[in-house]
Design an enzyme around this catalytic site. Structure first.
Site, PDB file in Angstrom:
ATOM      1  N   GLY A  11       5.555   2.299 -11.962  1.00  0.00           N
ATOM      2  CA  GLY A  11       6.239   3.567 -12.225  1.00  0.00           C
ATOM      3  C   GLY A  11       5.346   4.717 -12.664  1.00  0.00           C
ATOM      4  N   ARG A  64      21.103  -5.924   4.753  1.00  0.00           N
ATOM      5  CA  ARG A  64      20.438  -4.804   4.094  1.00  0.00           C
ATOM      6  C   ARG A  64      21.447  -3.682   3.800  1.00  0.00           C
ATOM      7  NH1 ARG A  64      15.097  -4.186   3.671  1.00  0.00           N
ATOM      8  NH2 ARG A  64      14.629  -5.983   4.952  1.00  0.00           N
ATOM      9  N   ASN A 106       9.179   9.535   0.621  1.00  0.00           N
ATOM     10  CA  ASN A 106       8.379   8.379   0.199  1.00  0.00           C
ATOM     11  C   ASN A 106       6.944   8.829   0.000  1.00  0.00           C
ATOM     12  OD1 ASN A 106       7.756   5.618  -0.304  1.00  0.00           O
ATOM     13  ND2 ASN A 106       6.939   5.449   1.774  1.00  0.00           N
ATOM     14  N   HIS A 108       3.016   7.374   0.229  1.00  0.00           N
ATOM     15  CA  HIS A 108       2.267   6.265   0.815  1.00  0.00           C
ATOM     16  C   HIS A 108       0.778   6.455   0.505  1.00  0.00           C
ATOM     17  CE1 HIS A 108       1.643   2.906   3.458  1.00  0.00           C
ATOM     18  NE2 HIS A 108       0.609   3.563   3.950  1.00  0.00           N
ATOM     19  N   GLU A 142      12.028   3.994  10.905  1.00  0.00           N
ATOM     20  CA  GLU A 142      10.833   3.162  11.111  1.00  0.00           C
ATOM     21  C   GLU A 142       9.955   3.163   9.868  1.00  0.00           C
ATOM     22  OE1 GLU A 142       8.525   3.781  14.796  1.00  0.00           O
ATOM     23  OE2 GLU A 142      10.313   4.804  15.510  1.00  0.00           O
TER      24      GLU A 142
HETATM   25  C1  GAR Z   1       1.921   3.842  -5.191  1.00  0.00           C
HETATM   26  O1  GAR Z   1       0.534   3.791  -4.995  1.00  0.00           O
HETATM   27  C2  GAR Z   1       2.632   4.099  -3.887  1.00  0.00           C
HETATM   28  O2  GAR Z   1       1.925   4.949  -3.036  1.00  0.00           O
HETATM   29  C3  GAR Z   1       2.712   2.717  -3.307  1.00  0.00           C
HETATM   30  O3  GAR Z   1       3.053   1.906  -4.406  1.00  0.00           O
HETATM   31  C4  GAR Z   1       2.447   2.443  -5.580  1.00  0.00           C
HETATM   32  C5  GAR Z   1       3.463   2.499  -6.679  1.00  0.00           C
HETATM   33  O4  GAR Z   1       2.850   2.815  -7.899  1.00  0.00           O
HETATM   34  N1  GAR Z   1       3.684   2.631  -2.254  1.00  0.00           N
HETATM   35  C6  GAR Z   1       3.509   1.925  -1.139  1.00  0.00           C
HETATM   36  O5  GAR Z   1       2.511   1.243  -0.928  1.00  0.00           O
HETATM   37  C7  GAR Z   1       4.636   2.048  -0.135  1.00  0.00           C
HETATM   38  N2  GAR Z   1       4.281   1.448   1.088  1.00  0.00           N
HETATM   39  P1  GAR Z   1       3.696   3.236  -9.165  1.00  0.00           P
HETATM   40  O6  GAR Z   1       4.816   2.191  -9.341  1.00  0.00           O
HETATM   41  O7  GAR Z   1       2.729   3.203 -10.311  1.00  0.00           O
HETATM   42  O8  GAR Z   1       4.264   4.609  -8.929  1.00  0.00           O
END
Ligand code: GAR
Length: 200
Positions: A11, A64, A106, A108, A142
């Protein structure tokens, strides 16, 4: 505008968004934090900030869509207008994505369309790229595919380790995600075909 942030883990992005809201940079309310994982540390961060949480494990749901429909009930109760996925490690159903078209974002940790999936920082590091980065995009049906809102590159130096690269990526994420949310809440994002234009 009421925002819901979806989390599964640590988080840190949620925290960055909470901070941007409390500094009044984002003029919106984080009305709900949704998690599929009751042990997510992100939930502690939400509680500390006084934000309502909704926890729903996907266990027991065959489809889902059925899981997503339970979440939609909560989103509707809170009149949510923007959904921010921040480390939420579940794919949303087509039903959900259609219902909130161009209202789900989102983040990434790579420069899409490179290194999709769940281990993007490691994949890019092991591939030996000289540049990787962060992408904020709208969510479509997607995986890691929707229209790109903001991107920022991060150099991979020869003395970087996976840990130092992760640190650099997260630092950029914590700046870029609040920026993208701010643009959305100010109604500055315009989508033409799959291109997102930013209005002045
Ligand atoms: C972040 O780095 C985000 O970009 C990644 O998960 C992490 C969550 O960190 N998301 C993915 O890889 C989605 N494919 P956080 O819980 O500390 O915010």
């Amino acid at each position: 505008m009421n925002i819901a942030v979806f989390v599964s883990g640590n988080g840190t992005n949620l925290e960055a968004i909470i901070d941007a809201v409390s500094r009044d940079e984002i003029k919106a309310k984080i009305a709900l934090v949704v998690s599929d994982n009751k042990d997510a540390y992100a939930l502690e961060r939400a509680k500390k900030a006084g934000i309502d949480t909704f926890i729903l494990s996907s266990k027991g749901f065959k489809k889902r869509e059925d899981y997503d429909k339970e979440i939609i009930k909560e989103l509707e109760k809170k009149n949510i207008q923007l959904i921010v996925l921040a480390g939420f490690m579940r794919l949303m159903s087509g039903y959900f994505v259609k219902k909130y078209k161009h209202k789900i974002m989102n983040i990434h940790p790579a420069l899409l369309p490179s290194f999709k999936g769940t281990h993007s920082i490691k994949d890019a590091f092991e591939y030996g790229v000289k540049k990787t980065g962060v992408t904020v995009h709208f969510v479509d049906e997607e995986l890691d595919h929707g229209s790109i809102i903001l991107q920022e590159s991060v150099d991979v130096d020869e003395n970087d380790t996976l840990d130092t690269l992760e640190e650099k990526i997260h630092k950029v994420e914590h700046k870029l995600y609040p920026e993208a949310i701010k643009l959305f809440t100010e109604n500055k994002l315009k989508i033409e075909d799959r291109k997102v234009k930013i209005k002045d």
